[in-house]
Write an enzyme that holds these catalytic residues in place. Sequence first.
Site, mmCIF file in Angstrom:
data_model
loop_
_atom_site.group_PDB
_atom_site.id
_atom_site.type_symbol
_atom_site.label_atom_id
_atom_site.label_comp_id
_atom_site.label_asym_id
_atom_site.label_seq_id
_atom_site.Cartn_x
_atom_site.Cartn_y
_atom_site.Cartn_z
ATOM 1 N N GLY A 114 1.476 41.165 54.554
ATOM 2 C CA GLY A 114 0.759 42.161 55.351
ATOM 3 C C GLY A 114 1.717 43.019 56.147
ATOM 4 O O GLY A 114 2.890 43.169 55.787
ATOM 5 N N SER A 115 1.219 43.541 57.255
ATOM 6 C CA SER A 115 2.007 44.485 58.052
ATOM 7 C C SER A 115 3.122 43.781 58.827
ATOM 8 O O SER A 115 3.061 42.573 59.075
ATOM 9 C CB SER A 115 1.077 45.188 59.042
ATOM 10 N N GLY B 268 3.350 40.191 60.710
ATOM 11 C CA GLY B 268 4.435 39.271 60.377
ATOM 12 C C GLY B 268 5.167 38.770 61.605
ATOM 13 O O GLY B 268 5.547 37.598 61.685
ATOM 14 N N GLU C 169 6.111 38.505 53.581
ATOM 15 C CA GLU C 169 6.164 39.664 52.678
ATOM 16 C C GLU C 169 5.511 40.820 53.417
ATOM 17 O O GLU C 169 4.293 40.979 53.384
ATOM 18 C CB GLU C 169 5.381 39.361 51.391
ATOM 19 N N CYS D 130 2.928 48.094 48.903
ATOM 20 C CA CYS D 130 4.051 47.815 49.799
ATOM 21 C C CYS D 130 5.310 48.487 49.258
ATOM 22 O O CYS D 130 6.217 48.811 50.008
ATOM 23 C CB CYS D 130 4.253 46.322 49.951
HETATM 24 P P1 NAD Z 1 -2.554 43.349 57.867
HETATM 25 O O1 NAD Z 1 -1.286 42.919 58.489
HETATM 26 O O2 NAD Z 1 -3.512 44.130 58.678
HETATM 27 O O3 NAD Z 1 -3.375 42.060 57.351
HETATM 28 C C1 NAD Z 1 -2.828 41.188 56.392
HETATM 29 C C2 NAD Z 1 -3.460 39.819 56.535
HETATM 30 O O4 NAD Z 1 -3.001 39.221 57.738
HETATM 31 C C3 NAD Z 1 -4.978 39.825 56.629
HETATM 32 O O5 NAD Z 1 -5.486 38.736 55.889
HETATM 33 C C4 NAD Z 1 -5.230 39.645 58.110
HETATM 34 O O6 NAD Z 1 -6.478 39.077 58.419
HETATM 35 C C5 NAD Z 1 -4.102 38.715 58.486
HETATM 36 N N1 NAD Z 1 -3.700 38.731 59.898
HETATM 37 C C6 NAD Z 1 -3.582 39.798 60.721
HETATM 38 N N2 NAD Z 1 -3.132 39.418 61.931
HETATM 39 C C7 NAD Z 1 -2.938 38.075 61.871
HETATM 40 C C8 NAD Z 1 -2.490 37.096 62.806
HETATM 41 N N3 NAD Z 1 -2.152 37.418 64.054
HETATM 42 N N4 NAD Z 1 -2.416 35.823 62.412
HETATM 43 C C9 NAD Z 1 -2.758 35.453 61.154
HETATM 44 N N5 NAD Z 1 -3.207 36.341 60.231
HETATM 45 C C10 NAD Z 1 -3.291 37.634 60.587
HETATM 46 O O7 NAD Z 1 -2.171 44.139 56.536
HETATM 47 P P2 NAD Z 1 -3.093 44.952 55.526
HETATM 48 O O8 NAD Z 1 -3.504 46.230 56.153
HETATM 49 O O9 NAD Z 1 -4.133 44.064 54.942
HETATM 50 O O10 NAD Z 1 -2.053 45.232 54.343
HETATM 51 C C11 NAD Z 1 -1.146 46.288 54.328
HETATM 52 C C12 NAD Z 1 0.246 45.830 54.714
HETATM 53 O O11 NAD Z 1 0.664 44.758 53.883
HETATM 54 C C13 NAD Z 1 1.287 46.913 54.518
HETATM 55 O O12 NAD Z 1 2.166 46.901 55.597
HETATM 56 C C14 NAD Z 1 2.000 46.486 53.246
HETATM 57 O O13 NAD Z 1 3.298 46.995 53.110
HETATM 58 C C15 NAD Z 1 1.975 45.014 53.381
HETATM 59 N N6 NAD Z 1 2.158 44.340 52.094
HETATM 60 C C16 NAD Z 1 3.385 43.783 51.824
HETATM 61 C C17 NAD Z 1 3.613 43.194 50.595
HETATM 62 C C18 NAD Z 1 4.941 42.598 50.261
HETATM 63 O O14 NAD Z 1 4.999 41.853 49.293
HETATM 64 N N7 NAD Z 1 5.998 42.854 50.996
HETATM 65 C C19 NAD Z 1 2.589 43.154 49.644
HETATM 66 C C20 NAD Z 1 1.356 43.712 49.957
HETATM 67 C C21 NAD Z 1 1.158 44.305 51.196
#
Ligand code: NAD
Length: 517
Positions: free
Chosen positions: A247-248, A252, A269, A303
């Site tokens: 995720g973001s 992370g 990731e 990503c």
């Molecule tokens: P996001 O960070 O908003 O959410 C991702 C996940 O994390 C969701 O399931 C969310 O519920 C969970 N989450 C959020 N805050 C949390 C916390 N405090 N504790 C535990 N879980 C939590 O991201 P998004 O908008 O769903 O996805 C887009 C982002 O993901 C972009 O930044 C993209 O680059 C990244 N991404 C990275 C990869 C990679 O392999 N590097 C792959 C896909 C997406």
Amino acid sequence: MSITLADHGIQQALDQLGVKEINLGTSTGKQWFGTGALIESVSPVDNQLIGKVHETTKEDYEKVVKVASESFKVWRKMPAPQRGEIVRQYGELLRQYKEPLGKLVSYEMGKSLQEGYGEVQEMIDICDFAVGLSRQLHGLTMHSERPNHRMYEQYHPLGVVGIISAFNFPVAVWSWNTALAWVCGDVCIWKPSEKTPLTAVACQHLMTKVLEQNDLPEGISCLINGDYRVGEWMTNDTRVPLISATGSIRMGKIVAQAVAKRLGKSLLELGGNNAIIVTPDADIKMTVIGAVFGAVGTCGQRCTSTRRLIVHEEVYDKVKNALSEAYKQLSIGNPLDERNHVGPLIDKDAVNNYLNAIAQVKEHGGNMVVDGGVLEGEGYDSGCYVKPAIAEAENHWEIVQEETFAPVLYLLKYTGDVENAIAIQNGVKQGLSSAIMTTNLREAEKFLSHAGSDCGIANVNIGTSGAEIGGAFGGEKETGGGRESGSDAWKVYMRRQTNTINYGADLPLAQGIKFDL
Ligand code: NAD
């Protein structure tokens, strides 16, 4: 007359996948339960409600972790190649259900149908990879410094693996983790994005079939649903030794700290800010195809999407003109219609981030080579369809330094040697994917050298997106440092043990230490 789910072919896909109008969101495999509030899954394609999923409550979560921990004791005993056989069967089932699952991915997330199918293909590929891996979970043997001693290392299963995934790859990222974790002998608990809960329900239904057919205990594959709060239960839980979070960067940083606080392991990731360097020797035709696919594919929500194009001044105008011509050919619309190249953004928040990025470029006085905007009118009712944009910008601008999860491509000019381009490419906080377009061997090798790209992925004459599962996938710096998928990424899902065996009649100590009684 509005188009129904049946008209889209989505109702048929949901029926095939066992996804209902209202779904229990918590599953240990055999059991499905859930009394929590309902999460609505609304398609960004046309704003239709696809279905609802019950959020996992704390009580449900406790039940899941208990069942998973118990099933680990059984699963870890099964020989790895037999676990591989279960993953093989899952891969077979995915082949069977590729069409409905791919379609649901496309409709729930908004990516093109081709990319939806591609995502399921990636799941199939990683299952195949994991099956082979199940016979290759090997460690090293070393020569002992002591006589009549043998030393080697072996890998054991870790336990319960918690998987937190993002909306943009709603199913593939889960399978990258689970397929490997399962053959490694771990059991998994998956918390998908709250924006794409239905594809997760579908995947869990399919895995449940495999587990039942093989009479395996529940708990090997578990699903929980909800937002960050549900994720936090896992990140703070000492019963979950590994958290794999995609995720973001913002997320992370929170997850990394929570897991580190309890000295757990995390595999991160996170976001990227990916660039393609275009040198004077680049093949411009290839460059344009690679850059356009990288920038507008998945509507800029990968990503690995191409966000920056670092172009040498000698070819800058040529590339700029070729790109703006290419953008005129893009058709934007319903991603289920295969004639369209670009679908919608995931939601209105994403649209606002996109508009804000363009506004910031304009505030800096940046030239819009291809202007953006939100599309209106027939077929664009969801309000999530935007025009892919190209802006002339400078690398140090705050907005260029950030990952805007939308199709905004920044054109940056460089002069002089390729080292200058590499410095721009590396001059951001993220370190996921990078590429160089050149037919000059020296430039290509410099880009790949220790002084070259600082990213986890560095390609030559390929764009930044579209990785294969055979290589380890992930990035450096604020991208989090994790590696998933191919190569030796499996090692993170296991614990390493070094074993020394004395088959002699004496007990010599290491380093020649004398200790006589
Ligand atoms: P996001 O960070 O908003 O959410 C991702 C996940 O994390 C969701 O399931 C969310 O519920 C969970 N989450 C959020 N805050 C949390 C916390 N405090 N504790 C535990 N879980 C939590 O991201 P998004 O908008 O769903 O996805 C887009 C982002 O993901 C972009 O930044 C993209 O680059 C990244 N991404 C990275 C990869 C990679 O392999 N590097 C792959 C896909 C997406």
